[in-house]
Design an enzyme around this catalytic site. Sequence first.
Site, PDB file in Angstrom:
ATOM      1  N   PHE A 141      46.640 -54.832  23.562  1.00  8.91           N
ATOM      2  CA  PHE A 141      46.648 -55.452  23.178  1.00  8.91           C
ATOM      3  C   PHE A 141      47.245 -57.438  24.038  1.00  8.91           C
ATOM      4  CE2 PHE A 141      48.394 -59.948  20.761  1.00  8.91           C
ATOM      5  CZ  PHE A 141      46.864 -59.836  20.089  1.00  8.91           C
ATOM      6  N   ASP A 226      51.410 -56.364  31.847  1.00  9.64           N
ATOM      7  CA  ASP A 226      51.758 -57.618  30.903  1.00  9.64           C
ATOM      8  C   ASP A 226      52.823 -57.058  30.376  1.00  9.64           C
ATOM      9  OD1 ASP A 226      52.004 -58.630  28.814  1.00  9.64           O
ATOM     10  OD2 ASP A 226      49.276 -58.205  27.581  1.00  9.64           O
ATOM     11  N   LYS A 255      56.198 -65.725  25.853  1.00  9.86           N
ATOM     12  CA  LYS A 255      56.597 -65.454  24.806  1.00  9.86           C
ATOM     13  C   LYS A 255      58.147 -66.024  24.771  1.00  9.86           C
ATOM     14  CE  LYS A 255      53.792 -62.787  22.150  1.00  9.86           C
ATOM     15  NZ  LYS A 255      53.103 -63.275  21.182  1.00  9.86           N
TER      16      LYS A 255
END
Length: 401
Positions: A141, A226, A255
């Site tokens: 994801f 990531d 984030k």
Amino acid sequence: MTTTERSIAAAEAHSAHNYHPLPVVVASAEGAWMTDIEGRRYLDMLAGYSALNFGHCNRRLIDAAKAQLERVTLTSRAFHHERFADFCTQLAELCGMEMVLPMNTGAEAIETAVKTARKWGYQVKGVPDGQAKIVVARNNFHGRTTTIISFSTDPEARADFGPYTPGFEILPYGDLTAMEAALTDNTVAVLLEPIQGEAGVLVPPPGYFRAVRELTRERNVLFIADEIQSGLGRTGRTFACEHEGVVPDMYVLGKALGGGVVPVSAVVSSREVLGIYHPGEHGSTFGGNPLACAVALEVIAMLRTGEYQQRAAELGEHLHAELGLLIGGGAVEAVRGRGLWAGVDIAPTHGTGRQISEKLMDQGVLVKDTHGSTIRIAPPLTISKEDLDWGLDRLRAVLTG
């Protein structure tokens, strides 16, 4: 109809149904706790998928944002501003890298990493034009843009959004033999999550990341990590890659970099890689804006103390020990994760992940399900041990009741 029911009904009537949120309407939050519009308090055990690593309304971060709001919030990259150089310099130092390309969201940063790898492949590695290939993992994801869902294996994220962007090869996560076979002269990058969050907090086999790092170095392929969810303290280290002593060619961050205040993301790499760009080839109006840089600089300063990484490591050890005790009782089939991050597989006899999440909400604890049977636990790194235990007690009660 209650205030909560009216709010939810209005939201469902006038917003696209691209999410299925739990039926709680948050009005305020502080630290690890949120309060709904009717005054009920909930322990946040999700932390915005790691965007809230430092808790809700962290005073240091709010003060940094307020101070910048009084000065200048946006210049666009048409001009320099006084926070930009410090942000790029300090983030590069935190990562042990040389250059930073700031964006806003995690998906934007992944798109930037993909473009960067391709351009590097053509200009530096010498891959024939249009032939660049990027290797990714099954169940990944990385976001939901058209290009990113082109290499997703999640039917919900991918179906009905084609035609898809070519240039990606999808391998089983953790399969080193498949990785060795996949890397060719036209491979420009391997893009992996150190821990697959959306897939259920999947941790790769020991030694896998170290072996991929060695293999990509041998084959002249960029290794892109990531760390949007796993990075910036979540797993007990600044970066999850550190658990295997790995330094990638490129970090993708987001984030928690925005401290739960503003969206901030970045690609961080060497001068050889990010130095390929020239004016006009890539950009973002809001990327690296003064407000974003002010907040992110405070995040970097907080991480430099090591306090949050240590809390995640110590409380994470306690979290996993307590969750491990639930295995074998009939309700929990498996627990995975690192630091203050766990995926808990619920036995079908005890309900779906959604059903368990709803029961926990009724007990004052907020988590999120994924892939049907799994719930994710990822509280703010600032959570107290007492609050963590309170939440775990509710989880035990729900699973054994």
